[in-house]
Design a protein around this motif. Structure first.
Motif, PDB file in Angstrom:
ATOM      1  N   SER A 304       5.107   1.215   8.153  1.00  0.00           N
ATOM      2  CA  SER A 304       6.659   1.190   7.965  1.00  0.00           C
ATOM      3  C   SER A 304       7.040   1.606   6.616  1.00  0.00           C
ATOM      4  O   SER A 304       8.294   2.300   6.346  1.00  0.00           O
ATOM      5  CB  SER A 304       7.155  -0.340   8.137  1.00  0.00           C
ATOM      6  N   ARG A 305       6.398   1.096   5.536  1.00  0.00           N
ATOM      7  CA  ARG A 305       6.492   1.632   4.106  1.00  0.00           C
ATOM      8  C   ARG A 305       6.348   3.163   4.138  1.00  0.00           C
ATOM      9  O   ARG A 305       6.885   3.783   3.556  1.00  0.00           O
ATOM     10  CB  ARG A 305       5.594   0.832   3.123  1.00  0.00           C
ATOM     11  N   LEU A 306       5.313   3.735   4.886  1.00  0.00           N
ATOM     12  CA  LEU A 306       5.119   5.087   4.715  1.00  0.00           C
ATOM     13  C   LEU A 306       6.152   5.811   5.249  1.00  0.00           C
ATOM     14  O   LEU A 306       6.535   7.093   4.965  1.00  0.00           O
ATOM     15  CB  LEU A 306       3.833   5.479   5.430  1.00  0.00           C
ATOM     16  N   ASP A 332      12.464   7.663 -10.610  1.00  0.00           N
ATOM     17  CA  ASP A 332      12.928   6.938  -9.474  1.00  0.00           C
ATOM     18  C   ASP A 332      11.871   7.192  -8.359  1.00  0.00           C
ATOM     19  O   ASP A 332      11.585   6.309  -7.443  1.00  0.00           O
ATOM     20  CB  ASP A 332      14.494   7.169  -9.270  1.00  0.00           C
ATOM     21  N   MET A 333      11.824   8.519  -7.987  1.00  0.00           N
ATOM     22  CA  MET A 333      10.815   8.991  -6.967  1.00  0.00           C
ATOM     23  C   MET A 333       9.353   8.542  -7.113  1.00  0.00           C
ATOM     24  O   MET A 333       8.836   7.997  -6.047  1.00  0.00           O
ATOM     25  CB  MET A 333      10.789  10.483  -7.074  1.00  0.00           C
ATOM     26  N   LEU A 334       8.845   8.546  -8.223  1.00  0.00           N
ATOM     27  CA  LEU A 334       7.348   8.207  -8.374  1.00  0.00           C
ATOM     28  C   LEU A 334       7.273   6.630  -8.371  1.00  0.00           C
ATOM     29  O   LEU A 334       6.304   6.115  -7.996  1.00  0.00           O
ATOM     30  CB  LEU A 334       6.847   8.502  -9.734  1.00  0.00           C
ATOM     31  N   LEU A 335       8.283   5.763  -8.965  1.00  0.00           N
ATOM     32  CA  LEU A 335       8.302   4.521  -8.848  1.00  0.00           C
ATOM     33  C   LEU A 335       8.254   4.029  -7.407  1.00  0.00           C
ATOM     34  O   LEU A 335       7.730   3.059  -6.918  1.00  0.00           O
ATOM     35  CB  LEU A 335       9.165   3.658  -9.695  1.00  0.00           C
ATOM     36  N   ASP A 336       9.392   4.514  -6.723  1.00  0.00           N
ATOM     37  CA  ASP A 336       9.287   4.103  -5.226  1.00  0.00           C
ATOM     38  C   ASP A 336       8.245   4.465  -4.572  1.00  0.00           C
ATOM     39  O   ASP A 336       7.716   3.868  -3.499  1.00  0.00           O
ATOM     40  CB  ASP A 336      10.468   5.081  -4.640  1.00  0.00           C
ATOM     41  N   TYR A 337       7.399   5.647  -4.664  1.00  0.00           N
ATOM     42  CA  TYR A 337       6.201   6.195  -4.124  1.00  0.00           C
ATOM     43  C   TYR A 337       5.182   5.029  -4.427  1.00  0.00           C
ATOM     44  O   TYR A 337       4.578   4.539  -3.328  1.00  0.00           O
ATOM     45  CB  TYR A 337       5.817   7.348  -4.731  1.00  0.00           C
ATOM     46  N   ALA A 338       5.110   4.437  -5.739  1.00  0.00           N
ATOM     47  CA  ALA A 338       4.115   3.527  -6.249  1.00  0.00           C
ATOM     48  C   ALA A 338       4.251   2.329  -5.416  1.00  0.00           C
ATOM     49  O   ALA A 338       3.271   1.605  -5.032  1.00  0.00           O
ATOM     50  CB  ALA A 338       4.237   3.549  -7.637  1.00  0.00           C
ATOM     51  N   SER A 340       5.601   1.940  -2.601  1.00  0.00           N
ATOM     52  CA  SER A 340       5.250   2.004  -1.059  1.00  0.00           C
ATOM     53  C   SER A 340       3.635   1.995  -1.091  1.00  0.00           C
ATOM     54  O   SER A 340       3.228   1.548   0.165  1.00  0.00           O
ATOM     55  CB  SER A 340       5.782   3.330  -0.570  1.00  0.00           C
ATOM     56  N   CYS A 341       3.056   2.052  -2.127  1.00  0.00           N
ATOM     57  CA  CYS A 341       1.309   2.340  -1.847  1.00  0.00           C
ATOM     58  C   CYS A 341       0.799   0.878  -2.337  1.00  0.00           C
ATOM     59  O   CYS A 341      -0.289   0.795  -2.080  1.00  0.00           O
ATOM     60  CB  CYS A 341       0.853   3.376  -2.787  1.00  0.00           C
ATOM     61  N   GLN A 342       1.724  -0.048  -2.540  1.00  0.00           N
ATOM     62  CA  GLN A 342       1.083  -1.179  -2.948  1.00  0.00           C
ATOM     63  C   GLN A 342       0.740  -2.066  -1.635  1.00  0.00           C
ATOM     64  O   GLN A 342       1.259  -2.137  -0.664  1.00  0.00           O
ATOM     65  CB  GLN A 342       2.091  -2.301  -3.655  1.00  0.00           C
TER      66      GLN A 342
END
Length: 342
Positions: A304-306, A332-338, A340-342
């Protein structure tokens, strides 16, 4: 315009010849970006206007019509595309008038505007030069803004006699359904990986396989990206995507804020596609050299996060050309991606 077809276009050319006896008034060529659609339709336009066309359907290259076409002044041919794709205007004299004007010109538009469609009226309402065909080439069709799309639609609904429209599109879902319904659609497929790789190597491109995979198998896109000088920025981004974290995201945003944003967002979209593909099927399309990192991410990321990350990347792609602050956009883009990967 290329003087001949690309190797992967030969089969499509043979299929296209079947349309010539009963030519529709509009053909919409569609396929992935970076496979040579614009070159293909301009090559076809020259063949249609040629006065001594060869048996294989190609233009002779020697008649008066081919001479006018190659010089860009054929009286029965018009090309419509965004200002941003037009060739740069040559200097107008030694007094520097041309250079002076260019400094005052606004950024070229990426849209096809209604004025460009209206300007076709005089061209289509006069007799053709030698009582032959009149050809209008337009690409990319998704660059038509709303007023231009509506103006073109009216023309396609009541096409002038002896006029053929050749359109090219990278994305059919961005076109009005009414325009789609009034065109004969003709698909131009991607070349095989081996065919595209052979061509890129012939162009002298080093690491051709990686460039080709990163551009989804589109050889012209791969060559253009290799010549853009953005490899270092892409590699910096991939390092952050492979090892996501808050500190790495902030440092990367600071380093990459002056780089073009659209290619960076496109790289993120491809990366996320590979993560999703690895998670579902174990296959990798764009970044096989990062298999270990992709498999590690796929193993721990929630589906779901992916999916949310993929949706967010798609939304960012739409505004990447005009961010209020490039650095904040990247953060914003890279923090949001990080996250999502947690």
């Amino acid at each position: 315009m290329t003087s001949s077809l690309y190797p992967w276009q030969q089969d499509a050319w043979q299929q296209l010849q079947a349309l010539r006896p009963r030519m529709p008034h509009a053909i919409l060529f569609h396929g992935a970006q970076g496979i040579g659609k614009a070159d293909f339709i301009e090559h076809f336009a020259q063949a249609l206007l040629c006065e001594d066309v060869r048996a294989d359907g190609h233009a002779c290259g020697a008649c008066a019509s081919c001479g006018w076409f190659s010089q860009g002044n054929h009286p029965d041919y018009r090309r419509v595309r965004p200002e941003a794709l037009e060739d740069e205007v040559a200097d107008e004299g030694e007094d520097g008038e041309g250079a002076k004007k260019s400094t005052k010109t606004k950024t070229p538009s990426k849209d096809i505007k209604i004025e460009q469609i209206r300007n076709l009226a005089d061209f289509m309402n006069i007799s053709t030069h030698r009582q032959g065909l009149r050809v209008v080439v337009l690409y990319p069709a998704e660059a038509l803004n709303t007023p231009a799309s509506n103006a073109l639609l009216k023309t396609l609904e009541e096409p002038p006699p002896g006029t053929l429209f050749l359109l090219a599109s990278n994305s059919l879902d961005r076109l009005l359904p009414t325009i789609l319904s009034r065109c004969r659609k003709f698909a131009l497929p991607l070349p095989s990986h081996e065919q595209a790789l052979t061509w890129l190597k012939a162009q002298g491109l080093n690491d051709a396989d990686s460039w080709l995979r990163e551009q989804g198998g589109a050889p012209l896109a791969a060559l253009a990206q290799s010549e853009s000088g953005g490899r270092e920025e892409t590699e910096q981004l991939l390092q952050v995507l492979a090892n996501p974290g808050v500190e790495a995201a902030l440092k990367a945003a600071d380093k990459l804020q002056k780089a073009p944003l659209a290619p960076l967002v496109a790289s993120l979209q491809r990366w996320l596609y590979d993560v999703f593909s690895v998670k579902l099927s174990g296959t990798i399309r764009y970044y096989p050299r990062h298999r270990r990192e992709l498999e590690a991410l796929a193993g721990r990321i929630n589906v779901s996060r992916l999916m949310a990350a993929i949706k967010a990347a798609n939304e960012r792609r739409a505004i990447a050309e005009h961010p209020l602050s490039p650095k904040l956009f990247l953060e914003d883009m890279l923090l949001d991606y990080a996250s999502s990967c947690q």
